[in-house]
Design an enzyme around this catalytic site. Structure first.
Site, mmCIF file in Angstrom:
data_model
loop_
_atom_site.group_PDB
_atom_site.id
_atom_site.type_symbol
_atom_site.label_atom_id
_atom_site.label_comp_id
_atom_site.label_asym_id
_atom_site.label_seq_id
_atom_site.Cartn_x
_atom_site.Cartn_y
_atom_site.Cartn_z
ATOM 1 N N TYR A 168 0.714 -0.662 0.072
ATOM 2 C CA TYR A 168 -0.139 0.457 -0.111
ATOM 3 C C TYR A 168 0.640 1.179 0.150
ATOM 4 C CZ TYR A 168 -3.858 -3.185 1.587
ATOM 5 O OH TYR A 168 -4.936 -4.283 2.335
ATOM 6 N N LYS A 216 0.687 -6.691 5.494
ATOM 7 C CA LYS A 216 1.025 -7.584 5.215
ATOM 8 C C LYS A 216 2.417 -8.117 3.877
ATOM 9 C CE LYS A 216 -3.886 -7.281 4.472
ATOM 10 N NZ LYS A 216 -3.438 -5.468 4.348
HETATM 11 N N1 LIG Z 1 -5.995 -8.722 2.027
HETATM 12 C C1 LIG Z 1 -6.234 -8.442 0.759
HETATM 13 O O1 LIG Z 1 -6.073 -8.321 -0.788
HETATM 14 C C2 LIG Z 1 -6.572 -6.630 1.066
HETATM 15 C C3 LIG Z 1 -7.231 -6.090 -0.884
HETATM 16 C C4 LIG Z 1 -8.143 -5.122 -0.647
HETATM 17 C C5 LIG Z 1 -8.461 -4.509 0.450
HETATM 18 N N2 LIG Z 1 -7.611 -4.907 1.189
HETATM 19 C C6 LIG Z 1 -8.451 -3.851 3.052
HETATM 20 O O2 LIG Z 1 -9.473 -3.607 3.235
HETATM 21 C C7 LIG Z 1 -10.046 -2.148 3.594
HETATM 22 C C8 LIG Z 1 -10.995 -1.770 2.728
HETATM 23 O O3 LIG Z 1 -11.233 -2.418 1.576
HETATM 24 P P1 LIG Z 1 -11.049 -1.409 0.909
HETATM 25 O O4 LIG Z 1 -10.959 0.078 0.964
HETATM 26 O O5 LIG Z 1 -10.814 -1.552 -0.762
HETATM 27 O O6 LIG Z 1 -13.236 -1.192 0.317
HETATM 28 P P2 LIG Z 1 -13.831 -0.688 1.430
HETATM 29 O O7 LIG Z 1 -13.415 -0.738 2.498
HETATM 30 O O8 LIG Z 1 -15.681 -1.531 1.202
HETATM 31 O O9 LIG Z 1 -14.755 0.779 0.533
HETATM 32 C C9 LIG Z 1 -14.288 1.945 0.505
HETATM 33 C C10 LIG Z 1 -15.032 2.927 0.267
HETATM 34 O O10 LIG Z 1 -16.309 3.579 0.775
HETATM 35 C C11 LIG Z 1 -16.098 4.600 0.487
HETATM 36 N N3 LIG Z 1 -16.930 4.473 1.800
HETATM 37 C C12 LIG Z 1 -16.353 4.704 3.603
HETATM 38 N N4 LIG Z 1 -17.390 4.387 4.434
HETATM 39 C C13 LIG Z 1 -18.963 5.389 3.747
HETATM 40 C C14 LIG Z 1 -19.885 5.293 4.197
HETATM 41 N N5 LIG Z 1 -20.122 5.016 5.361
HETATM 42 N N6 LIG Z 1 -20.994 5.760 3.502
HETATM 43 C C15 LIG Z 1 -20.332 5.481 1.711
HETATM 44 N N7 LIG Z 1 -19.432 5.059 1.283
HETATM 45 C C16 LIG Z 1 -18.135 4.779 2.211
HETATM 46 C C17 LIG Z 1 -15.076 5.613 0.776
HETATM 47 O O11 LIG Z 1 -15.059 6.654 0.574
HETATM 48 P P3 LIG Z 1 -14.456 7.324 1.629
HETATM 49 O O12 LIG Z 1 -13.046 6.780 1.558
HETATM 50 O O13 LIG Z 1 -14.315 9.076 0.667
HETATM 51 O O14 LIG Z 1 -15.584 7.751 2.805
HETATM 52 C C18 LIG Z 1 -14.102 4.376 -0.698
HETATM 53 O O15 LIG Z 1 -14.510 4.795 -1.927
HETATM 54 C C19 LIG Z 1 -8.498 -1.538 2.407
HETATM 55 O O16 LIG Z 1 -8.425 -0.363 2.608
HETATM 56 C C20 LIG Z 1 -7.538 -2.390 2.581
HETATM 57 O O17 LIG Z 1 -6.852 -3.094 3.844
HETATM 58 C C21 LIG Z 1 -6.514 -5.634 1.817
#
Ligand SMILES: NC(=O)c1ccc[n+]([C@@H]2O[C@H](COP(=O)([O-])OP(=O)(O)OC[C@H]3O[C@@H](n4cnc5c(N)ncnc54)[C@H](OP(=O)(O)O)[C@@H]3O)[C@@H](O)[C@H]2O)c1
Length: 276
Positions: free
Chosen positions: A50, A75
């Site tokens: 990241y 990770k």
């Molecule tokens: N292990 C892996 O392979 C892997 C892969 C992908 C992700 N991850 C981890 O999982 C975490 C979460 O996944 P992600 O960041 O991809 O997606 P997510 O948390 O499912 O979604 C984030 C998105 O949703 C929006 N959001 C957040 N809260 C909200 C709310 N209350 N209402 C409306 N929209 C909202 C955010 O916008 P704003 O920022 O503008 O609020 C952003 O665009 C990552 O940050 C990472 O740490 C791990």
């Protein structure tokens, strides 16, 4: 706000919700992680890939919160698969974070074509034995990958962090984890998509409890027994996402949200996806 904790198979605990940091980079990224800590998050999910471990470490120090009260998860990327490479990759993460130990260290992807995840796992065990990592786990491992490392090392991962959201509820993986005492963590818990937060099933459950659609979805994760890791750059949404312990979805609501299954968000199949 009190966040419940989940006890892992190694006796350590993790908060029932964590903060995702993917795409939180640079000064704004560090500020966003700091406001998340101020809102009450105590589990931060980062990764070497990241490119924000420095920012996460900086936010932890700026927060003034005692190091032992914050859980930092990172990770190991594919380019460090292999025994010696894993030890070196960990040191890179530890130096970036500026910490003595990491609370949870995960193998980011299994990379079965590379074929080194068992050796990588053995090095993770050594890191834990040396006290450099408190709990060890994996991410994106299938039942086959998990079975192999458990059989070959005798050590069951504390955590498997997998893609999990209403479009991909992962029923079989969750059942396998429960059977083996592995804690599930949900990545992309909000599916990064309006199609989940705008779905009538989700908005109806949210309205029934006087909460937002995001809170209903995050509560669904909690009731499935998985630790969601929502990411938000906005302090208001960070606080909103954390506030999911004051209501309970009915069994019918949980089942109806699970029925939104349509598949993975993108081609992140652990058997074929390669990230180095
Ligand atoms: N292990 C892996 O392979 C892997 C892969 C992908 C992700 N991850 C981890 O999982 C975490 C979460 O996944 P992600 O960041 O991809 O997606 P997510 O948390 O499912 O979604 C984030 C998105 O949703 C929006 N959001 C957040 N809260 C909200 C709310 N209350 N209402 C409306 N929209 C909202 C955010 O916008 P704003 O920022 O503008 O609020 C952003 O665009 C990552 O940050 C990472 O740490 C791990």
């Amino acid at each position: 706000m009190t966040i419940p904790s989940m006890t892992l198979n190694d006796g350590h605990t993790l908060p029932a919700i964590g903060f995702g940091t993917y795409q939180l980079n640079g000064r704004q990224g560090a500020d966003a992680v700091l406001t998340a800590l101020e809102a009450g998050y105590r589990l931060l999910d980062t990764a070497l890939n990241y490119e924000n471990e420095v920012e996460v470490g900086e936010a932890v120090r700026r927060s003034g919160i005692a190091r032992e009260d914050i859980m930092i998860a990172s990770k190991l990327p594919g380019r460090f698969h292999g025994y010696e490479e894993t030890l070196a990759g960990f040191e890179e993460s530890r130096a970036n974070l500026g910490v003595d130990y990491v609370d949870l260290f995960l193998i980011h992807w299994p990379l079965p074509r590379v074929g080194k995840y068992v050796d990588t796992w053995r090095a993770m065990i050594r890191l834990r034995e040396e006290g450099l990592v408190r709990s060890i786990g994996v991410s994106n491992f299938t039942q086959e990958h998990l079975t192999r490392i458990i059989q070959e090392s005798g050590v069951v991962p504390a955590v498997n962090q997998i893609e999990l959201h209403p479009h991909f509820p992962q029923e079989a993986m969750r059942a396998f984890h429960a059977e083996h005492g592995i804690q599930t963590q949900s990545w992309t818990p909000l599916a990064r998509q309006r199609s989940v937060l705008d779905d009538p099933v989700v908005t109806a459950a949210a309205a029934a409890h006087g909460v937002t659609p995001a809170q209903a979805v995050l509560r669904w994760h909690v009731q499935l027994g998985s630790i969601p890791l929502p990411k938000s750059a906005s302090p208001a949404r960070q606080a909103e996402n954390l506030d999911v312990f004051g209501f309970t979805l009915t069994e019918e609501e949980v089942a109806s949200i699970s029925s939104l299954e349509s598949g993975r968000l993108w081609d992140g199949d652990p058997d074929t996806n390669e990230e180095f």
